[in-house]
Scaffold this motif. Structure first.
Motif, PDB file in Angstrom:
ATOM      1  N   ALA A  82      14.292  55.584  61.675  1.00 21.08           N
ATOM      2  CA  ALA A  82      14.731  54.805  62.831  1.00 21.08           C
ATOM      3  C   ALA A  82      15.995  55.406  63.438  1.00 21.08           C
ATOM      4  N   ALA A  83      16.942  55.786  62.583  1.00 23.79           N
ATOM      5  CA  ALA A  83      18.187  56.396  63.075  1.00 23.79           C
ATOM      6  C   ALA A  83      17.902  57.722  63.775  1.00 23.79           C
ATOM      7  N   ALA A  84      16.963  58.490  63.245  1.00 33.29           N
ATOM      8  CA  ALA A  84      16.631  59.786  63.847  1.00 33.29           C
ATOM      9  C   ALA A  84      15.937  59.621  65.201  1.00 33.29           C
ATOM     10  N   ALA A  85      15.276  58.505  65.420  1.00 30.25           N
ATOM     11  CA  ALA A  85      14.572  58.281  66.693  1.00 30.25           C
ATOM     12  C   ALA A  85      15.512  57.883  67.826  1.00 30.25           C
ATOM     13  N   ARG A  86      16.654  57.338  67.515  1.00 27.30           N
ATOM     14  CA  ARG A  86      17.552  56.804  68.555  1.00 27.30           C
ATOM     15  C   ARG A  86      18.025  57.856  69.570  1.00 27.30           C
ATOM     16  N   PRO A  87      18.427  59.069  69.175  1.00 26.91           N
ATOM     17  CA  PRO A  87      18.865  60.025  70.198  1.00 26.91           C
ATOM     18  C   PRO A  87      17.776  60.352  71.225  1.00 26.91           C
ATOM     19  N   ARG A  88      16.530  60.368  70.808  1.00 29.15           N
ATOM     20  CA  ARG A  88      15.431  60.638  71.755  1.00 29.15           C
ATOM     21  C   ARG A  88      15.231  59.473  72.712  1.00 29.15           C
ATOM     22  N   GLN A  89      15.580  58.283  72.281  1.00 32.33           N
ATOM     23  CA  GLN A  89      15.355  57.098  73.097  1.00 32.33           C
ATOM     24  C   GLN A  89      16.426  56.881  74.157  1.00 32.33           C
ATOM     25  N   SER A 142      10.006  49.036  48.114  1.00 34.12           N
ATOM     26  CA  SER A 142      11.046  49.708  47.331  1.00 34.12           C
ATOM     27  C   SER A 142      12.257  50.025  48.206  1.00 34.12           C
ATOM     28  N   VAL A 143      13.370  50.203  47.551  1.00 33.88           N
ATOM     29  CA  VAL A 143      14.600  50.599  48.253  1.00 33.88           C
ATOM     30  C   VAL A 143      14.402  51.987  48.853  1.00 33.88           C
ATOM     31  N   ALA A 144      13.653  52.829  48.182  1.00 31.75           N
ATOM     32  CA  ALA A 144      13.393  54.175  48.706  1.00 31.75           C
ATOM     33  C   ALA A 144      12.621  54.090  50.020  1.00 31.75           C
ATOM     34  N   ARG A 145      11.663  53.171  50.092  1.00 27.80           N
ATOM     35  CA  ARG A 145      10.907  53.012  51.347  1.00 27.80           C
ATOM     36  C   ARG A 145      11.812  52.487  52.452  1.00 27.80           C
ATOM     37  N   LEU A 146      12.640  51.518  52.143  1.00 26.04           N
ATOM     38  CA  LEU A 146      13.581  50.994  53.141  1.00 26.04           C
ATOM     39  C   LEU A 146      14.523  52.097  53.618  1.00 26.04           C
ATOM     40  N   ARG A 147      15.010  52.888  52.678  1.00 27.96           N
ATOM     41  CA  ARG A 147      15.921  53.987  53.027  1.00 27.96           C
ATOM     42  C   ARG A 147      15.225  54.975  53.962  1.00 27.96           C
ATOM     43  N   GLU A 148      13.981  55.316  53.676  1.00 35.06           N
ATOM     44  CA  GLU A 148      13.241  56.261  54.518  1.00 35.06           C
ATOM     45  C   GLU A 148      12.997  55.680  55.917  1.00 35.06           C
ATOM     46  N   LEU A 149      12.662  54.403  55.989  1.00 34.88           N
ATOM     47  CA  LEU A 149      12.462  53.760  57.297  1.00 34.88           C
ATOM     48  C   LEU A 149      13.762  53.713  58.095  1.00 34.88           C
ATOM     49  N   GLU A 150      14.862  53.457  57.416  1.00 27.56           N
ATOM     50  CA  GLU A 150      16.175  53.456  58.088  1.00 27.56           C
ATOM     51  C   GLU A 150      16.489  54.856  58.628  1.00 27.56           C
ATOM     52  N   ARG A 151      16.221  55.874  57.821  1.00 23.92           N
ATOM     53  CA  ARG A 151      16.494  57.255  58.232  1.00 23.92           C
ATOM     54  C   ARG A 151      15.653  57.629  59.454  1.00 23.92           C
ATOM     55  N   ALA A 155      24.286  51.131  79.417  1.00 22.36           N
ATOM     56  CA  ALA A 155      24.509  49.997  78.507  1.00 22.36           C
ATOM     57  C   ALA A 155      23.473  49.984  77.385  1.00 22.36           C
ATOM     58  N   LEU A 156      22.218  50.220  77.725  1.00 17.61           N
ATOM     59  CA  LEU A 156      21.179  50.250  76.693  1.00 17.61           C
ATOM     60  C   LEU A 156      21.343  51.471  75.803  1.00 17.61           C
ATOM     61  N   ALA A 157      21.741  52.600  76.385  1.00 15.10           N
ATOM     62  CA  ALA A 157      21.977  53.801  75.574  1.00 15.10           C
ATOM     63  C   ALA A 157      23.075  53.554  74.544  1.00 15.10           C
ATOM     64  N   GLN A 158      24.131  52.866  74.965  1.00 14.87           N
ATOM     65  CA  GLN A 158      25.227  52.558  74.043  1.00 14.87           C
ATOM     66  C   GLN A 158      24.749  51.648  72.921  1.00 14.87           C
ATOM     67  N   LEU A 159      23.952  50.645  73.260  1.00 19.56           N
ATOM     68  CA  LEU A 159      23.436  49.733  72.241  1.00 19.56           C
ATOM     69  C   LEU A 159      22.531  50.475  71.258  1.00 19.56           C
ATOM     70  N   LEU A 160      21.623  51.299  71.776  1.00 17.82           N
ATOM     71  CA  LEU A 160      20.711  52.038  70.898  1.00 17.82           C
ATOM     72  C   LEU A 160      21.464  53.026  70.009  1.00 17.82           C
ATOM     73  N   ALA A 161      22.497  53.656  70.564  1.00 15.21           N
ATOM     74  CA  ALA A 161      23.303  54.579  69.759  1.00 15.21           C
ATOM     75  C   ALA A 161      24.023  53.824  68.639  1.00 15.21           C
ATOM     76  N   ALA A 191      23.497  54.338  64.647  1.00 15.90           N
ATOM     77  CA  ALA A 191      24.593  54.606  63.709  1.00 15.90           C
ATOM     78  C   ALA A 191      24.541  53.629  62.538  1.00 15.90           C
ATOM     79  N   CYS A 192      24.238  52.388  62.818  1.00 15.57           N
ATOM     80  CA  CYS A 192      24.132  51.390  61.755  1.00 15.57           C
ATOM     81  C   CYS A 192      22.964  51.735  60.820  1.00 15.57           C
ATOM     82  N   GLU A 193      21.846  52.148  61.412  1.00 16.71           N
ATOM     83  CA  GLU A 193      20.681  52.516  60.595  1.00 16.71           C
ATOM     84  C   GLU A 193      20.983  53.735  59.722  1.00 16.71           C
ATOM     85  N   ALA A 194      21.707  54.692  60.265  1.00 20.17           N
ATOM     86  CA  ALA A 194      22.085  55.868  59.470  1.00 20.17           C
ATOM     87  C   ALA A 194      22.991  55.463  58.309  1.00 20.17           C
TER      88      ALA A 194
END
Length: 171
Positions: A134-141, A123-132, A148-154, A158-161
């Protein structure tokens, strides 16, 4: 000049000294144990995990398009961006050395395989939740990686958000 007679003590001392000299000369250091394998590079471990997550995300988008929940024109661009992220992440992964017989086999990924049954509708709802998530995990990573990797992950975060917001509008 008078030669001294060899005494039994002198012979024994000479024999002992010769034996010690031969032992020292003939001994080699004990065979060194092979060096312990280096612990995996934390960035490589992180990249491997993010790549596995991205592969799963791409597979879920493909599955959603095939299931006909949303047309490919709606979900296709999201999938394409994830594929671009995946390509860039793989490019940054260092080449793996040839496996040696003593090296342990890699642990299986913690996420379910990308070849999930096609019958399950994504479902689109599941995709939306997975995107959310994934985006929330990036600052911890990005805290302990190279700039350079930090910039790419950030940027990926942002794209996932943005995906999460756009998918909320699409549902």
């Amino acid at each position: 000049m008078r030669q001294r007679a060899l005494t039994r003590r002198a012979v024994l001392r000479g024999t002992a000294a010769g034996a010690v000299a031969m032992a020292v000369a003939g001994c080699s250091a004990p065979e060194a144990a092979p060096p312990a394998p280096k612990p995996p590079d934390p960035e490589t471990v992180l990249l491997t995990g993010v790549i596995a997550d991205k592969e799963q995300m791409v597979a879920l988008y493909r599955q959603a398009v095939l299931a006909g929940g949303r047309p490919a024109s709606v979900l296709g661009p999201f999938q394409q961006r994830h594929e671009a992220h995946l390509a860039e992440l793989r490019r940054r992964l260092p080449p793996s050395p040839a496996p040696t017989p003593a090296s342990p086999t890699p642990a299986p990924p913690s996420s379910p395989p990308a070849s999930a049954p096609a019958a399950a509708k994504v479902s689109v709802a599941r995709l939306r939740e997975l995107e959310r998530k994934a985006a929330a995990a990036r600052p911890r990573q990005i805290g302990s990686v190279s700039p350079a990797l930090a910039q790419l992950l950030a940027s990926i975060g942002a794209c996932e958000a943005t995906h999460a917001v756009a998918l909320a509008r699409a549902s």
